[in-house]
Design a protein around this motif. Structure first.
Motif, PDB file in Angstrom:
ATOM      1  N   ALA A 325       0.832  -1.208   0.000  1.00 26.68           N
ATOM      2  CA  ALA A 325       0.000   0.000   0.000  1.00 26.68           C
ATOM      3  C   ALA A 325       0.864   1.255   0.000  1.00 26.68           C
ATOM      4  O   ALA A 325       0.556   2.248  -0.681  1.00 26.68           O
ATOM      5  N   GLN A 326       1.939   1.210   0.780  1.00 26.87           N
ATOM      6  CA  GLN A 326       2.842   2.369   0.848  1.00 26.87           C
ATOM      7  C   GLN A 326       3.460   2.665  -0.513  1.00 26.87           C
ATOM      8  O   GLN A 326       3.610   3.830  -0.901  1.00 26.87           O
ATOM      9  N   LYS A 327       3.803   1.618  -1.242  1.00 29.15           N
ATOM     10  CA  LYS A 327       4.437   1.797  -2.554  1.00 29.15           C
ATOM     11  C   LYS A 327       3.420   1.810  -3.693  1.00 29.15           C
ATOM     12  O   LYS A 327       3.811   1.865  -4.858  1.00 29.15           O
ATOM     13  N   GLN A 328       2.119   1.729  -3.323  1.00 30.38           N
ATOM     14  CA  GLN A 328       1.023   1.782  -4.299  1.00 30.38           C
ATOM     15  C   GLN A 328       1.176   0.693  -5.374  1.00 30.38           C
ATOM     16  O   GLN A 328       1.056   0.933  -6.568  1.00 30.38           O
ATOM     17  N   VAL A 358       9.534  -9.445  -2.565  1.00 31.99           N
ATOM     18  CA  VAL A 358      10.382  -8.267  -2.316  1.00 31.99           C
ATOM     19  C   VAL A 358      11.141  -7.898  -3.585  1.00 31.99           C
ATOM     20  O   VAL A 358      11.238  -6.714  -3.945  1.00 31.99           O
ATOM     21  N   ASN A 359      11.662  -8.912  -4.291  1.00 28.10           N
ATOM     22  CA  ASN A 359      12.351  -8.644  -5.557  1.00 28.10           C
ATOM     23  C   ASN A 359      11.397  -8.050  -6.591  1.00 28.10           C
ATOM     24  O   ASN A 359      11.775  -7.146  -7.356  1.00 28.10           O
ATOM     25  N   ALA A 360      10.165  -8.570  -6.608  1.00 28.17           N
ATOM     26  CA  ALA A 360       9.175  -8.056  -7.562  1.00 28.17           C
ATOM     27  C   ALA A 360       8.825  -6.604  -7.255  1.00 28.17           C
ATOM     28  O   ALA A 360       8.673  -5.780  -8.169  1.00 28.17           O
ATOM     29  N   MET A 361       8.694  -6.275  -5.962  1.00 28.98           N
ATOM     30  CA  MET A 361       8.384  -4.892  -5.583  1.00 28.98           C
ATOM     31  C   MET A 361       9.516  -3.951  -5.998  1.00 28.98           C
ATOM     32  O   MET A 361       9.281  -2.821  -6.428  1.00 28.98           O
TER      33      MET A 361
END
Length: 450
Positions: A325-328, A358-361
């Motif tokens: 949510a923070q990174k939309q 995490v890698n995908a984000m």
């Protein structure tokens, strides 16, 4: 046609005999009993000839059956014989023998052809009876590979190389397995061989064919390439730390020499303190790097439980939702079957998927509409497939070849250990992990579990 001629001659003899036997009744009715004196020898002669004819035919047939029994197809039955009536029968026997001889020649040619092929191929091949263990075939490659000139039964291998024997006995049809073979008793030089097997049944007996392919050189080459890639990455990482440490140490050494001559000032002590602190931090970084390398070999056992994929995805969604949510970033969950489950270590499987998420984000952080998809399905082979899909920047082919190498990372602050651990965990689950990526399109990590 030949045997019909023989049958016709036999019927003709029987008819003539019947006519001859019927003649006495006609003679008696006509009142010519004296004629019986001349007719009786004719009857005796016909009966004798019929018996002799059948006896000769029986002898010829017995000889033919004997030649078939002993597979002696070279026997020739003389067609121009004293008894010309059997010429047709002998001709038939000769034709059958000729046909069998031709079939045998073809089989022998095919057998020799197969033998030559087996001798020329580098793959060792051995065939044996699964009930008795009797070895039916060994080609030259297997003899050279195992340094065995002959084996009467496959059980001989147990005394020579028990480990290889056990691998061969446990090998199932259609299965491939890498095993270790030793070339001889005196020189226990190990060789890596790829075993593959097939079985078939004939006349109530079951047979097994096993192919031995020497993959020692191929594995050595692959291992060498892997180590080369690993050493390249490790050298790069270590040099990145050693070079500034060496340079800083040299600077501090020169400052100390100047301080001895001119006298140390407060500023000198501050510079020395900063420099030593920097060296300490970089040294700790190197220690951490080495510790991380050691962690690669720590995970060796699994605590298996039945893991429901839907629950697994739901828990991951709750865990990652604040960061997403923070990174939309939008997270999609796709399940083709709500009840898919597998035997796995839930903690380690969580770790793998968290690392991939995490890698995908990180990959989608600069994309206008970042999106990650977690999906699960069952493929045509019945294996469970889990995919982590992103619409990020993607990776080049060169990067894709290196991402599972320990310490390789495209991130400035990355340790390059995450995906290596992911691969190790998946392999411990007897699964596979693959990556498909295209620059500017996105990346897919595919996990398959049997």
């Amino acid at each position: 046609m030949i045997f019909k001629n023989f049958e016709g001659k036999l019927i003709l003899r029987v008819i003539l005999l019947c006519v001859t036997l019927s003649t006495p009744a006609i003679i008696i009715l006509k009142g010519w009993p004296e004629a019986l004196v001349f007719l009786l020898p004719l009857i005796i002669y016909q009966v004798f000839e019929l018996i002799r004819f059948l006896k000769q035919a029986q002898e010829e047939l017995n000889q033919f059956v004997e030649s078939i029994h002993y597979r002696d197809f070279s026997r020739y039955f003389t067609e121009k014989h004293d008894s010309a009536q059997l010429d047709a029968l002998r001709k038939g026997f000769n034709e059958i023998n000729t046909t069998f001889k031709s079939i045998n020649r073809e089989k022998e040619t095919q057998h020799q052809h197969l033998q030559k092929i087996l001798e020329m191929v580098d793959t060792g091949i051995i065939t044996y009876d699964m009930n008795s263990g009797e070895v039916l075939l060994m080609n030259e490659a297997i003899k050279k590979l195992l340094h065995v000139p002959f084996m009467k039964t496959i059980h001989y291998l147990q005394k020579r190389d028990n480990v290889l024997y056990a691998a061969l006995m446990n090998l199932k049809p259609g299965q491939n397995k890498i095993a270790t073979a030793h070339t001889s008793q005196l020189d226990k030089t190990p060789l890596k061989v790829l075993l593959s097997a097939t079985t078939w049944q004939s006349d109530g007996n079951r047979y097994k064919l096993v192919a031995f392919q020497n993959v020692n050189e191929a594995l050595d080459e692959t291992e060498s390439q892997a180590w080369q890639k690993l050493l390249n990455v490790m050298t790069h990482e270590i040099m990145n730390s050693i070079a500034p440490i060496s340079s800083l140490a040299d600077t501090l050494k020169n400052r100390l020499k100047e301080a001895v001559v001119t006298g140390a000032t407060t500023e000198d002590f501050e510079d020395l303190e900063v420099g030593v602190g920097t060296i300490k931090r970089r040294s700790e970084g190197l220690l951490k790097f080495a510790q991380t390398y050691r962690n690669l070999s720590k995970i060796t056992t699994l605590h298996l439980n039945q893991v429901n994929i839907k629950e697994l995805f739901t828990n991951l969604q709750h865990l990652m939702q604040p960061t997403l949510a923070q990174k939309q970033i939008r997270l999609n969950i796709v399940l083709t079957d709500q009840n898919i489950s597998l035997q796995a270590d839930p903690n380690l499987l969580d770790q793998v998927l968290i690392n991939l998420l995490v890698n995908a984000m990180e990959a989608v952080k600069d994309v206008p509409e970042p999106e990650i998809t977690l999906s699960s399905s069952i493929d045509s082979d019945g294996r469970i497939v889990i995919k982590v899909i992103d619409n990020g920047a993607g990776m080049s082919r060169e990067v894709q070849e290196k991402i599972f190498i320990p310490f390789f990372s495209t991130k400035k602050q990355g340790s390059g250990i995450g995906l290596s651990l992911c691969k190790q965990i998946v392999m411990l689950h007897r699964g596979t992990i693959q990556v498909q990526s295209e620059e500017g399109v996105g990346t897919v990590f595919i996990l398959r579990f049997g």
